[in-house]
Structure formats: C-alpha cells, structure tokens
Design a protein around this motif. Structure first.
Motif, PDB file in Angstrom:
ATOM      1  N   ASP A  31     -18.416  -7.224  -2.925  1.00 34.08           N
ATOM      2  CA  ASP A  31     -17.388  -7.563  -2.465  1.00 34.08           C
ATOM      3  C   ASP A  31     -16.458  -5.901  -2.077  1.00 34.08           C
ATOM      4  OD1 ASP A  31     -15.222  -9.118  -1.672  1.00 34.08           O
ATOM      5  OD2 ASP A  31     -14.212  -9.909  -3.730  1.00 34.08           O
ATOM      6  N   SER A  32     -15.400  -6.912  -1.377  1.00 39.43           N
ATOM      7  CA  SER A  32     -14.634  -5.234  -0.125  1.00 39.43           C
ATOM      8  C   SER A  32     -12.925  -6.152  -0.854  1.00 39.43           C
ATOM      9  CB  SER A  32     -14.660  -5.752   0.874  1.00 39.43           C
ATOM     10  OG  SER A  32     -15.682  -5.098   1.447  1.00 39.43           O
ATOM     11  N   ARG A  33     -12.402  -5.050  -1.089  1.00 37.65           N
ATOM     12  CA  ARG A  33     -11.685  -5.282  -2.043  1.00 37.65           C
ATOM     13  C   ARG A  33      -9.885  -5.037  -0.577  1.00 37.65           C
ATOM     14  NH1 ARG A  33     -10.368  -2.511  -6.921  1.00 37.65           N
ATOM     15  NH2 ARG A  33     -13.035  -1.743  -7.695  1.00 37.65           N
ATOM     16  N   THR A  34     -10.255  -6.777   0.197  1.00 40.02           N
ATOM     17  CA  THR A  34      -9.320  -6.918   0.927  1.00 40.02           C
ATOM     18  C   THR A  34      -7.798  -6.771   0.603  1.00 40.02           C
ATOM     19  OG1 THR A  34      -9.796  -9.230  -0.216  1.00 40.02           O
ATOM     20  CG2 THR A  34     -10.477  -8.240   1.868  1.00 40.02           C
ATOM     21  N   TYR A  35      -7.537  -6.947  -0.798  1.00 38.80           N
ATOM     22  CA  TYR A  35      -6.112  -6.937  -1.316  1.00 38.80           C
ATOM     23  C   TYR A  35      -5.432  -5.614  -0.842  1.00 38.80           C
ATOM     24  CZ  TYR A  35      -7.395  -4.068  -5.305  1.00 38.80           C
ATOM     25  OH  TYR A  35      -7.967  -3.134  -5.652  1.00 38.80           O
ATOM     26  N   GLU A  36      -6.300  -4.447  -0.442  1.00 37.90           N
ATOM     27  CA  GLU A  36      -5.911  -3.001  -0.121  1.00 37.90           C
ATOM     28  C   GLU A  36      -5.156  -3.322   1.834  1.00 37.90           C
ATOM     29  OE1 GLU A  36      -8.414  -0.392  -2.767  1.00 37.90           O
ATOM     30  OE2 GLU A  36      -8.940  -0.272  -1.536  1.00 37.90           O
ATOM     31  N   GLY A  37      -6.021  -3.761   2.235  1.00 35.43           N
ATOM     32  CA  GLY A  37      -5.893  -3.971   3.187  1.00 35.43           C
ATOM     33  C   GLY A  37      -4.411  -4.742   4.136  1.00 35.43           C
ATOM     34  N   ALA A  38      -4.303  -6.426   2.278  1.00 40.06           N
ATOM     35  CA  ALA A  38      -3.010  -7.309   2.033  1.00 40.06           C
ATOM     36  C   ALA A  38      -2.171  -6.154   2.332  1.00 40.06           C
ATOM     37  CB  ALA A  38      -3.740  -7.824   1.415  1.00 40.06           C
ATOM     38  N   TYR A  39      -2.194  -5.558   0.618  1.00 44.33           N
ATOM     39  CA  TYR A  39      -0.470  -4.821   0.726  1.00 44.33           C
ATOM     40  C   TYR A  39      -0.705  -3.729   1.922  1.00 44.33           C
ATOM     41  CZ  TYR A  39       2.106  -1.089  -2.418  1.00 44.33           C
ATOM     42  OH  TYR A  39       2.958  -0.774  -2.851  1.00 44.33           O
ATOM     43  N   MET A  40      -0.616  -3.338   2.366  1.00 44.27           N
ATOM     44  CA  MET A  40      -0.552  -1.983   2.926  1.00 44.27           C
ATOM     45  C   MET A  40      -0.120  -2.692   4.569  1.00 44.27           C
ATOM     46  SD  MET A  40      -3.465   1.155   3.893  1.00 44.27           S
ATOM     47  CE  MET A  40      -5.282  -0.161   3.890  1.00 44.27           C
ATOM     48  N   ALA A  41      -0.873  -4.102   4.682  1.00 43.91           N
ATOM     49  CA  ALA A  41       0.139  -5.120   5.963  1.00 43.91           C
ATOM     50  C   ALA A  41       1.413  -5.327   5.746  1.00 43.91           C
ATOM     51  CB  ALA A  41      -0.768  -5.998   5.620  1.00 43.91           C
TER      52      ALA A  41
ATOM     53  N   LYS B 160       4.761   6.159   5.365  1.00 44.50           N
ATOM     54  CA  LYS B 160       3.903   5.631   4.348  1.00 44.50           C
ATOM     55  C   LYS B 160       2.780   5.214   4.359  1.00 44.50           C
ATOM     56  CE  LYS B 160       6.226   2.269   1.116  1.00 44.50           C
ATOM     57  NZ  LYS B 160       6.420   3.422  -0.007  1.00 44.50           N
ATOM     58  N   VAL B 161       2.262   4.350   5.267  1.00 41.87           N
ATOM     59  CA  VAL B 161       0.804   3.466   5.240  1.00 41.87           C
ATOM     60  C   VAL B 161      -0.027   4.400   5.223  1.00 41.87           C
ATOM     61  CG1 VAL B 161      -0.805   2.209   6.803  1.00 41.87           C
ATOM     62  CG2 VAL B 161       1.524   1.527   6.386  1.00 41.87           C
ATOM     63  N   ASP B 162       0.090   5.501   5.945  1.00 40.36           N
ATOM     64  CA  ASP B 162      -0.431   7.028   5.975  1.00 40.36           C
ATOM     65  C   ASP B 162      -1.151   7.062   4.487  1.00 40.36           C
ATOM     66  OD1 ASP B 162      -1.201   6.849   8.808  1.00 40.36           O
ATOM     67  OD2 ASP B 162       0.288   8.366   8.887  1.00 40.36           O
ATOM     68  N   SER B 163       0.228   7.301   3.745  1.00 43.47           N
ATOM     69  CA  SER B 163       0.308   8.172   2.464  1.00 43.47           C
ATOM     70  C   SER B 163      -0.331   7.154   1.419  1.00 43.47           C
ATOM     71  CB  SER B 163       1.904   8.282   2.321  1.00 43.47           C
ATOM     72  OG  SER B 163       1.628   8.770   0.672  1.00 43.47           O
TER      73      SER B 163
ATOM     74  N   GLY C  93      -8.137   8.029  -4.612  1.00 47.01           N
ATOM     75  CA  GLY C  93      -8.260   7.096  -6.097  1.00 47.01           C
ATOM     76  C   GLY C  93      -6.761   7.542  -7.556  1.00 47.01           C
ATOM     77  N   SER C  94      -5.936   8.010  -6.353  1.00 41.19           N
ATOM     78  CA  SER C  94      -4.072   8.495  -6.994  1.00 41.19           C
ATOM     79  C   SER C  94      -3.314   6.994  -7.008  1.00 41.19           C
ATOM     80  CB  SER C  94      -3.478   9.824  -6.508  1.00 41.19           C
ATOM     81  OG  SER C  94      -3.439   9.180  -5.407  1.00 41.19           O
ATOM     82  N   TYR C  95      -3.826   6.554  -5.641  1.00 45.26           N
ATOM     83  CA  TYR C  95      -2.578   4.891  -5.496  1.00 45.26           C
ATOM     84  C   TYR C  95      -3.035   4.368  -5.694  1.00 45.26           C
ATOM     85  CZ  TYR C  95       1.379   2.756  -3.329  1.00 45.26           C
ATOM     86  OH  TYR C  95       2.656   1.889  -3.371  1.00 45.26           O
ATOM     87  N   HIS C  96      -1.961   3.195  -7.140  1.00 51.98           N
ATOM     88  CA  HIS C  96      -2.529   1.943  -7.557  1.00 51.98           C
ATOM     89  C   HIS C  96      -1.629   0.832  -7.333  1.00 51.98           C
ATOM     90  CE1 HIS C  96      -4.851   4.359 -10.285  1.00 51.98           C
ATOM     91  NE2 HIS C  96      -3.832   4.988 -10.650  1.00 51.98           N
TER      92      HIS C  96
END
Length: 382
Positions: A152-162, A324-327, A335-338
């Motif tokens: 699977d892919s962690r699609t929620y990471e893309g959703a969060y940045m959006a 902010k998105v870049d950060s 692995g430092s951002y949750h």
C-alpha cells in the motif's frame, strides 16, 4: 544353392543384426548421438521471461489511480527489459468477475499477479490457495498467505500536505471532499486532509459526499457540484477521475488532483496533485521474484520511500505555505514529522490521541471515525 537355403541365410543374417543392436542398447549405448554442448557460436537459450499480470479496477485512461498503477507496470518493463513480459486487464469489478479474470491470468502462465484494489482481497486469497507456484500481490488489503502479500501507499501523507494548502487558500472556511468507498483508507485520507487544513486554519470544516464507487465520473461531478452548492470553495477527492477538478474549474473554485498529476485538467482551479509512484514497489517485487528472494510481508510506503508526493503546486499558493509544505515533506522523508500526533479529538469530542502521542500503523489502519471538524456521519459498516 537352393532358394530355401538362400532365404534361410538371409533370415539368420537379419536376426544377427537385430541381436547386435539389442546388445548395444543393453550395454547403455544410445541410438541417437548426444546433443552438442553450448559453444560461443551456439550459446545456451535464454530463460523464458517472467510473466506478470495486473488486474485494474478502472480504465487506464490518462489520470488517477489506475493510470498511476500502469505507469508502475511500464517502469517494470523499462527496468527489466526482456526478462519480463507484462499484461493487464482494466475495469475489473470488485466481485465474481475478479476471480474469473485472475484465474485466467494464472492459466495464461503468469507467475506474478498484482491485484490493485481492496475488493479483490478474498478472491485473490482463494486463488492463491489453489496455485502455490504463483506469487500474488494485493494492493491496500490486509490478508496474506504463503504466496500472497500486501502492499500500500501512505496516501494520507499526500492528503495532509494538500490540506495545508487548502486551509490557507479557502475563503469560506468550508472544504469539500468527494469520497469513494467508505473503508478506513479513505476515511483516514479525509481526516488527514482536514488535519492539514486545521494546522494553518483552525476555523475550517470539511463536508463529505460519498459516491460509493472508485471510478464514476458523472457521479463524481455531481458530488462535487453538491459540495460547491453547500459553500465549499476548495475541493478534494479520493476518487479516480478528474471530474472533481473539472467541476471546480467550471465553477471558478479550487481543487486538487489525486493519484497522478491532474494539473492540465483544470489549470485555473488546480492547487496541487497528491500523487502515488508505484514504480519503486513494483520494481522491488519483480526483482524479488526474479532473484528468488520473494517472501510474504506487508509493505506500506510513503514520502520516505519515494512513493508519495504533492506536485505541481500552483503559483497561487503563498510562498510561506509552499515553504511549510516543503518542510513537512522533508520531515516525512527523514521520519521526524508525524501527521497523526496528539492531541487529536474525534468528532464526538472524545480524545483519540493524547497530547504528544504518535499513532502507530495499527491505529492508522483501523480508523473508522471522523475527527473534529469533519461534518456528517461515517457510513455504517465502515
């Protein structure tokens, strides 16, 4: 010499020849000469290519979920050349047809089969039990066998940045999401999108309209229009076509692409596309089979592994939000951002993660609730 005597001598001579031949065979002699060994002039034949098949839930088209998977298939061909032979069947429904199609893939000699949607899970598990010499890979599922694993892919990471961008760009403070099928994966994406928006704009609320299909452009468009009518001015989706983005473009509102770069479908509305890159995993899985290292496991890759990103961010987005998105992207990669870090409260007001608590993968896989800020009810049975 009489004719009888001649015939007798010829007969005896013939019997003697047969006896000699039989003696040679009995001594281990072969009647056919041995095949010559391979030489530089006549090299050994190449092994047959690994046959790989992909079952797609929607049409390949030119954008979205299935398009992204097919890009991964093409990456496998580019990586391994004539060592592999790939094929696919598109628009395979999540039902009995899936079993028929995948069994046919087995019968055609495919030794590695990818099923690219949640609803294929039980059918693939059944077929895997009948064909232990075939390796099965199931996308977004959770059931495995000795010859079937999940990815699977962690699609929620893309959703969060959006969501971070959506929270900064909304003027009405009302966001809209077109949901596909109410499984934890999709609910997790809706919540993550909202968390991202709340991180820059605590006033936002998110409305959701479900279409109960992965790919149905007319329904997706109708759902998008319904959200616009309810005051949403930034739209997000977990569906496969570009219909939501196109609806926003037509209405003069804003939206995001999903699974692949959809910027060309609505250049004025488009704020960014949350994409999936399946190539790294598909190349790994193929290499595992070719090298004999394939084993049952569960894989969930995201920004860190190059599987998820937010691309083609619009020039409309302010520089500080882009930074902010870049950060966030950099933090996810190292692995430092949750994203799911408490305090997080559910829609019912109960705390689901305590202050400082970081959700593990078990928690994330089991999300079947809305967080505070998402309106409506989670469909029954999610």
């Amino acid at each position: 010499m009489t004719d009888f005597t001649k015939r007798t001598l010829i007969r005896l001579a013939g019997l003697g020849t047969l006896a000699a031949a039989a003696a040679l065979v009995g001594c281990g002699k072969k009647e056919e000469p041995a095949a010559p060994a391979a030489t530089a002039e006549a090299p050994a034949a190449k092994p047959a290519p690994l046959k790989i098949a992909f079952a797609y839930v929607g049409p390949v088209g030119d954008a979205g979920w299935t398009f992204a998977h097919d890009n991964g298939r093409k990456a496998v061909e580019a990586e391994f050349g004539d060592r592999v032979q790939t094929s696919f069947v598109e628009s395979v429904p999540e039902g009995a047809d899936a079993e028929r199609v995948i069994r046919d893939m087995v019968n055609q000699g495919n030794k590695l089969i990818f099923g690219t949607t949640f609803g294929y899970m039980d059918y693939m598990l059944k077929i895997a039990g009948d064909h232990k010499d075939v390796k099965f890979e199931h996308a977004t599922g959770y059931k495995t066998a000795e010859n079937m694993r999940t990815y699977d892919s962690r699609t929620y990471e893309g959703a969060y940045m959006a969501g971070v961008i959506a929270g900064a760009m909304t003027k009405s403070n009302t966001l809209g999401v077109v949901g596909s099928v109410p499984i934890p994966e999709v609910i997790r994406n809706i919540n993550s999108f909202t968390l991202g928006a709340q991180s820059v704009n605590p006033k936002v609320t998110t409305k959701v309209v479900w279409v109960n299909k992965w790919f149905d452009p007319p329904k997706e468009g109708e759902a998008a229009q319904s959200l616009l009518n309810q005051g949403a001015d930034v739209l997000f989706q977990n569906t496969d076509s570009s219909a939501v983005l196109q609806a926003a473009e037509k209405a003069g509102k804003l939206a995001f692409g999903w699974d692949s770069d959809m910027s060309h479908f609505g250049p004025n509305a488009h704020l960014g596309s949350a994409i999936i890159n399946w190539a790294p995993y598909y190349i790994k899985a193929t290499r595992d089979v070719l090298e004999g290292t394939w084993k049952t496991e569960t894989t969930w890759w995201g920004v860190k592994e190059g599987a998820i990103d937010l691309v083609s961010i619009s020039d409309k987005v302010p520089a500080d939000i882009r930074a902010k998105v870049d950060s966030i992207r950099a933090g996810l990669k190292e692995g430092s951002y949750h994203i799911w870090k408490g305090p997080i409260t559910g829609q019912d007001g109960k705390e689901v993660l305590k202050d400082g608590e970081v959700a593990d993968d078990k928690f994330l896989h089991g999300i079947n609730f809305y967080i505070k800020g998402v309106e409506g009810k989670v469909p029954a049975g999610s």
